[in-house]
Design an enzyme around this catalytic site. Structure first.
Site, mmCIF file in Angstrom:
data_model
loop_
_atom_site.group_PDB
_atom_site.id
_atom_site.type_symbol
_atom_site.label_atom_id
_atom_site.label_comp_id
_atom_site.label_asym_id
_atom_site.label_seq_id
_atom_site.Cartn_x
_atom_site.Cartn_y
_atom_site.Cartn_z
ATOM 1 N N HIS A 6 6.324 47.636 33.161
ATOM 2 C CA HIS A 6 6.644 46.554 34.089
ATOM 3 C C HIS A 6 5.691 45.375 33.918
ATOM 4 C CE1 HIS A 6 6.666 44.958 38.423
ATOM 5 N NE2 HIS A 6 7.847 44.652 37.906
ATOM 6 N N HIS A 48 6.406 35.451 36.085
ATOM 7 C CA HIS A 48 7.273 35.988 37.136
ATOM 8 C C HIS A 48 7.577 34.983 38.237
ATOM 9 C CE1 HIS A 48 8.152 38.114 40.935
ATOM 10 N NE2 HIS A 48 8.857 38.920 40.158
#
Length: 243
Positions: A6, A48
């Site tokens: 991740h 992100h």
């Protein structure tokens, strides 16, 4: 089953940086999950948040920076002094570095400023068609649908929100028309749901799993991939996937 790092091995290094991605490779992850956005000058960068504040020493929206401006920011010091000088990478640089080493699970961010990101990412991936394995995903179902229309040969995934309930047969049928995978928050998954999704022709990823017992349980239930910040502690085929 895929072990999916991740934002790289983000439990050990600053997310979405080369340091985190290199560590994911060393830890034998099968894929790196990362997030992409467009800059002011339409370059694809890996970050992100829609703002740079949390993960760099800068401030402001990604869309308001050129690539040159973004790459002057320190994307590592917030995590620890050992990572000072890490930069925000471009997707092109990531593909060049890893395309023969590890697959990429690429999330298209759904901010309003990202119009056209599907075309930009698809064109770039077309230059790396010999890569190990690339999958494009998004929380924005229309974005996934658009990507599939443009690039039908590249696998896609839909990500569901944490409060998304049991998938109906009609929802699964709709997803299957433009996606190969459903990426679901792990706390929402159970054996019944996994079986139902598989029977309806979709594969399943579980996000984000940072507990070994939970990972083992999900693997036993038949998920096709586990997204984790700690790719080294996932047990696969009876063995720890360690360095």
């Amino acid at each position: 089953m895929y072990i999916i790092a991740h934002r790289g091995a983000s439990g050990y290094a600053p997310e979405n940086t080369i340091a985190a991605f290199d560590l994911a490779v060393k830890m034998n992850a099968d894929m790196i999950e990362l997030d992409v956005q467009l800059t002011k000058d339409r370059q694809i960068v890996v970050i992100h948040d829609d703002r740079v504040d949390r993960t760099t020493n800068g401030s402001g929206f990604v869309k308001d920076f050129t690539l040159e401006e973004l790459q002057k920011l320190d994307a590592g010091s917030w995590y620890g002094p050992a990572f000072q000088g890490e930069r925000i990478p471009t997707l092109e640089a990531v593909l060049k570095r890893y395309h023969k080493k590890i697959g990429l699970l690429i999330e298209l961010k759904g901010h309003p400023s990202q119009v056209g990101i599907e075309e930009e990412v698809g064109q770039l991936l077309g230059q790396f068609s010999f890569s190990i394995n690339n999958i494009v995903q998004s929380f924005q179902f229309r974005s996934v649908q658009r990507f599939r229309e443009l690039y039908p040969s590249i696998p896609t995934a839909v990500i569901t929100r944490p409060n998304f309930g049991m998938l109906s047969r009609n929802q699964m049928k709709a997803f299957r028309s433009f996606a190969n995978y459903v990426n679901i928050k792990h706390t929402r998954l159970n054996r019944l749901m996994i079986g139902s999704i598989n029977k309806n022709g979709l594969n399943i990823f579980a996000w984000t799993v940072n507990n070994q017992k939970t990972a083992a349980k999900l693997q036993a239930m038949g998920v096709d991939g586990i997204v984790t910040d700690y790719p080294d502690f996932i047990i696969k085929d009876g063995k720890h996937e360690n360095i």
